[in-house]
Design a protein around this motif. Structure first.
Motif, mmCIF file in Angstrom:
data_model
loop_
_atom_site.group_PDB
_atom_site.id
_atom_site.type_symbol
_atom_site.label_atom_id
_atom_site.label_comp_id
_atom_site.label_asym_id
_atom_site.label_seq_id
_atom_site.Cartn_x
_atom_site.Cartn_y
_atom_site.Cartn_z
ATOM 1 N N ASP A 230 16.693 67.690 -13.579
ATOM 2 C CA ASP A 230 17.072 68.387 -12.361
ATOM 3 C C ASP A 230 16.155 67.921 -11.238
ATOM 4 O OD1 ASP A 230 17.669 70.107 -10.312
ATOM 5 O OD2 ASP A 230 17.473 71.944 -11.480
ATOM 6 N N GLY A 231 16.704 67.217 -10.268
ATOM 7 C CA GLY A 231 15.904 66.670 -9.181
ATOM 8 C C GLY A 231 15.130 67.715 -8.414
ATOM 9 N N ARG A 232 15.587 68.968 -8.459
ATOM 10 C CA ARG A 232 14.909 70.034 -7.719
ATOM 11 C C ARG A 232 13.554 70.373 -8.320
ATOM 12 N NH1 ARG A 232 19.698 74.344 -7.896
ATOM 13 N NH2 ARG A 232 19.677 73.504 -10.019
ATOM 14 N N LYS A 233 13.327 69.968 -9.559
ATOM 15 C CA LYS A 233 12.034 70.302 -10.162
ATOM 16 C C LYS A 233 10.994 69.194 -9.968
ATOM 17 C CE LYS A 233 12.528 68.700 -14.990
ATOM 18 N NZ LYS A 233 12.573 69.150 -16.395
ATOM 19 N N ILE A 234 11.382 68.109 -9.327
ATOM 20 C CA ILE A 234 10.423 67.041 -9.026
ATOM 21 C C ILE A 234 9.892 67.240 -7.604
ATOM 22 C CG2 ILE A 234 10.005 64.567 -8.902
ATOM 23 C CD1 ILE A 234 12.222 64.100 -10.841
ATOM 24 N N HIS A 235 8.594 67.390 -7.488
ATOM 25 C CA HIS A 235 7.950 67.656 -6.202
ATOM 26 C C HIS A 235 7.032 66.489 -5.851
ATOM 27 C CE1 HIS A 235 9.189 71.923 -6.608
ATOM 28 N NE2 HIS A 235 8.959 71.702 -7.895
ATOM 29 N N VAL A 236 7.105 66.042 -4.612
ATOM 30 C CA VAL A 236 6.241 64.950 -4.149
ATOM 31 C C VAL A 236 4.995 65.549 -3.510
ATOM 32 C CG1 VAL A 236 6.038 62.926 -2.676
ATOM 33 C CG2 VAL A 236 8.228 63.442 -3.787
ATOM 34 N N ILE A 237 3.874 65.380 -4.171
ATOM 35 C CA ILE A 237 2.573 65.784 -3.620
ATOM 36 C C ILE A 237 1.681 64.547 -3.698
ATOM 37 C CG2 ILE A 237 0.609 67.342 -3.802
ATOM 38 C CD1 ILE A 237 2.382 69.379 -5.138
ATOM 39 N N PRO A 238 1.537 63.838 -2.596
ATOM 40 C CA PRO A 238 0.789 62.572 -2.633
ATOM 41 C C PRO A 238 -0.697 62.795 -2.866
ATOM 42 C CG PRO A 238 1.332 63.151 -0.379
ATOM 43 C CD PRO A 238 2.034 64.155 -1.257
ATOM 44 N N ASN A 239 -1.408 61.717 -3.040
ATOM 45 C CA ASN A 239 -2.860 61.781 -3.023
ATOM 46 C C ASN A 239 -3.285 62.076 -1.588
ATOM 47 O OD1 ASN A 239 -3.643 61.154 -5.819
ATOM 48 N ND2 ASN A 239 -2.606 59.220 -5.422
ATOM 49 N N PHE A 337 -8.451 46.777 5.333
ATOM 50 C CA PHE A 337 -7.389 45.972 4.736
ATOM 51 C C PHE A 337 -6.882 46.672 3.480
ATOM 52 C CE2 PHE A 337 -6.550 42.126 1.874
ATOM 53 C CZ PHE A 337 -5.234 42.012 2.283
ATOM 54 N N LEU A 338 -5.571 46.661 3.314
ATOM 55 C CA LEU A 338 -4.937 47.318 2.177
ATOM 56 C C LEU A 338 -3.794 46.447 1.677
ATOM 57 C CD1 LEU A 338 -4.753 49.912 0.438
ATOM 58 C CD2 LEU A 338 -3.283 50.883 2.197
ATOM 59 N N ALA A 339 -3.618 46.389 0.373
ATOM 60 C CA ALA A 339 -2.500 45.636 -0.213
ATOM 61 C C ALA A 339 -2.047 46.341 -1.471
ATOM 62 C CB ALA A 339 -2.925 44.203 -0.536
ATOM 63 N N ASN A 349 4.523 52.568 -5.060
ATOM 64 C CA ASN A 349 3.064 52.504 -5.085
ATOM 65 C C ASN A 349 2.480 52.925 -3.742
ATOM 66 O OD1 ASN A 349 0.387 51.882 -5.436
ATOM 67 N ND2 ASN A 349 0.748 49.884 -6.359
ATOM 68 N N VAL A 350 1.811 54.065 -3.724
ATOM 69 C CA VAL A 350 1.077 54.507 -2.541
ATOM 70 C C VAL A 350 -0.372 54.710 -2.975
ATOM 71 C CG1 VAL A 350 0.875 56.211 -0.700
ATOM 72 C CG2 VAL A 350 3.126 55.640 -1.612
ATOM 73 N N PRO A 351 -1.243 53.739 -2.729
ATOM 74 C CA PRO A 351 -2.630 53.833 -3.215
ATOM 75 C C PRO A 351 -3.333 55.058 -2.650
ATOM 76 C CG PRO A 351 -2.134 51.633 -2.376
ATOM 77 C CD PRO A 351 -0.999 52.503 -1.972
ATOM 78 N N GLY A 352 -4.156 55.683 -3.490
ATOM 79 C CA GLY A 352 -4.905 56.844 -3.040
ATOM 80 C C GLY A 352 -5.823 56.541 -1.879
ATOM 81 N N LYS A 353 -6.321 55.300 -1.841
ATOM 82 C CA LYS A 353 -7.260 54.977 -0.761
ATOM 83 C C LYS A 353 -6.595 54.937 0.607
ATOM 84 C CE LYS A 353 -7.102 50.072 -2.008
ATOM 85 N NZ LYS A 353 -7.093 50.226 -3.468
ATOM 86 N N LEU A 354 -5.271 54.825 0.653
ATOM 87 C CA LEU A 354 -4.587 54.853 1.948
ATOM 88 C C LEU A 354 -4.972 56.103 2.732
ATOM 89 C CD1 LEU A 354 -2.458 54.112 4.098
ATOM 90 C CD2 LEU A 354 -0.734 55.189 2.630
ATOM 91 N N SER A 372 8.795 50.679 2.673
ATOM 92 C CA SER A 372 8.285 51.387 1.497
ATOM 93 C C SER A 372 7.627 52.688 1.946
ATOM 94 C CB SER A 372 7.265 50.524 0.757
ATOM 95 O OG SER A 372 6.167 50.235 1.613
ATOM 96 N N ASP A 373 7.237 53.526 0.976
ATOM 97 C CA ASP A 373 6.554 54.776 1.317
ATOM 98 C C ASP A 373 5.259 54.510 2.069
ATOM 99 O OD1 ASP A 373 8.505 56.331 0.209
ATOM 100 O OD2 ASP A 373 7.475 56.692 -1.677
ATOM 101 N N MET A 374 4.523 53.491 1.651
ATOM 102 C CA MET A 374 3.267 53.183 2.323
ATOM 103 C C MET A 374 3.514 52.741 3.764
ATOM 104 S SD MET A 374 0.059 50.888 1.005
ATOM 105 C CE MET A 374 0.526 49.237 1.495
ATOM 106 N N ASP A 375 4.517 51.935 3.969
ATOM 107 C CA ASP A 375 4.882 51.479 5.318
ATOM 108 C C ASP A 375 5.234 52.683 6.197
ATOM 109 O OD1 ASP A 375 5.641 49.977 7.510
ATOM 110 O OD2 ASP A 375 7.531 49.310 6.644
#
Length: 441
Positions: A230-239, A337-339, A349-354, A372-375
């Motif tokens: 169920d997509g409703r139970k997936i929550h996006v909580i980034p670093n 600089f980030l890659a 991929n969204v690095p925590g250091k961002l 992308s999410d990072m962009d």
């Protein structure tokens, strides 16, 4: 918040101080701020004397909140045998950044063993010890929910077992993809091992009451699995970043244009276009003292690319340092600089250091897939710019503009970045809402 208003939860994490690296910070910061939002965690983790930590950072131990109950257990893991048989002193990093750029026969053998005899990962030997201790803790009925965080994804199997036994609300926090992680194919899985790993992943996704992921694209990855989720139970909580960590004032050098990268970087990170641009800057702006600084683990393959690009002479390599020291290096930089790795599913991929880059108010130059999410995050925060791995002309123009601006004023710090929603407090509040909603149901 009154003591009686607190919801007690059991928070299960393999990585905990004195472990170093970005993974430990997420759980540590959640547990630091949860009580502000009505959730009181008790931590179940591994005995640090037996744990297989690739990195150590004793400074994190100083951040463990006073009064937080932490239970540690024994573990049974193969890494001591790995070190004896391979002759290597280090535990493999995620992505194998501390391994040779080309596997020896022994390396391939160990990766095969790791990928096929230890499923989903080589830390699965902790599970029986953790489950035994969790059984003791859960007998009294004190805890109203369980949170498991991974990698190692074997920790999620602890949550799965406890869910089946006690039927408590279970939140699975997956900091990284599972069978889609960018180095998955390096483990030489047999079809049987891969099917078993996919089965574990599917069971966790289906049976967890809530799933926490760190990016929108990771959520899409999991929703595309052949599982009833169920997509409703997936929550996006980034670093995120902890404002309390930023105790150093910004001090960009006046006589050097310092570009700093923090964290691990392997040859899967395609930074060739950036190195080419930087080499060109050395000829166009010869009067500027450029410095490229890496703080953390750099693979031999990346070092060879730096040498081939002709910028080794201006590059400084600083081994892994405690978290606070890494922040100090960031604050003493001109730009950051980030890659991210140039591999399949990299959009997730969204690095925590961002987020710590954002908190530094330094301009960011990043390499990765556009849109992308990072962009999106960098663009929305007005924190710099992300370029595709092949965007030489665009990056060259951008670096040229920065270099001209630096000649006028060597402080390129940004006046304001809208990053408050990524503070650890704000993110912990989101997690607390998920927990309390499940407990209430």
């Amino acid at each position: 918040m009154k003591e009686t208003d607190q919801t007690d939860i059991l928070y299960i994490s393999y990585y905990w101080p004195p472990s170093g690296g970005p993974g430990v910070q997420r759980g540590l910061k959640f547990c630091k701020y949860m009580p502000q939002f009505g959730v009181r965690p008790t931590v179940l983790t591994v005995d640090e004397k037996q744990a297989s930590y690739p990195l150590l950072d004793e400074t994190f131990s100083q951040e463990v909140p006073e009064g937080l109950q932490v239970y540690r257990t024994a573990t049974s893991e193969p890494f001591e045998y790995y070190k004896k048989l391979s002759g290597k002193k280090e535990i493999p990093y995620s992505g194998f950044a501390n391994q040779q750029s080309k596997d020896t026969l022994v390396d391939k053998l160990f990766k095969f063993v790791r990928g096929n005899l230890f499923i989903p990962d080589a830390r699965v030997g902790w599970n029986k010890h953790a489950i035994r201790k969790a059984d003791e803790l859960l007998q009294g009925g004190k805890y109203k929910a369980i949170v498991t965080t991974s990698p190692p994804h074997s920790t999620q199997l602890i949550g799965l077992k406890l869910k089946q036994k006690y039927n408590l609300p279970w939140i699975a926090d997956l900091r990284d993809p599972w069978t889609n992680i960018h180095y998955y194919d390096q483990l030489y899985h047999t079809p049987l091992a891969k099917r078993l790993d996919e089965k574990y992943e599917r069971q966790v996704l289906e049976q967890a009451d809530a799933i926490i992921v760190t990016s929108e694209d990771t959520k899409r990855l999991f929703l595309n699995k052949p599982a009833s989720i169920d997509g409703r139970k997936i929550h996006v909580i980034p670093n995120g970043y902890d404002g309390a960590d930023f105790v150093y004032q910004s001090k960009p050098p006046k006589n050097e244009f310092v570009i700093t990268y923090t964290g691990t970087i392997t040859e899967q990170y395609n930074i060739d276009v950036f190195l080419k641009v930087l080499a060109h800057m050395l000829t166009v702006h010869s009067e500027i003292n450029y410095k490229l600084r890496f703080v953390g683990k750099v693979s031999e393959g990346i070092k060879k690319r730096i040498e081939k690009a002709g910028v080794l002479g201006i590059t400084e390599f600083i081994p892994y340092v405690p978290h606070q020291e890494a922040i100090k290096y960031m604050m003493e930089s001109t730009v950051l600089f980030l890659a991210i790795a140039d591999v399949e599913n990299v959009y997730a991929n969204v690095p925590g250091k961002l987020f710590e880059y954002l908190a530094s108010n330094k301009p960011i130059i990043a390499l990765g897939p556009v849109h992308s999410d990072m962009d999106r995050i960098i663009d929305e925060c007005g924190a710099g710019r992300l370029f595709h791995y092949t965007a030489y002309d665009l990056m060259l123009d951008h670096m040229n503009q920065w270099s001209k601006a630096w000649k006028i004023n060597p402080n390129l710090d940004l006046p304001y970045i809208n990053h408050s929603r990524f503070s650890r407090e704000s993110l912990t509040e989101e997690l607390a809402k998920v927990i309390k909603k499940l407990v209430k149901k």
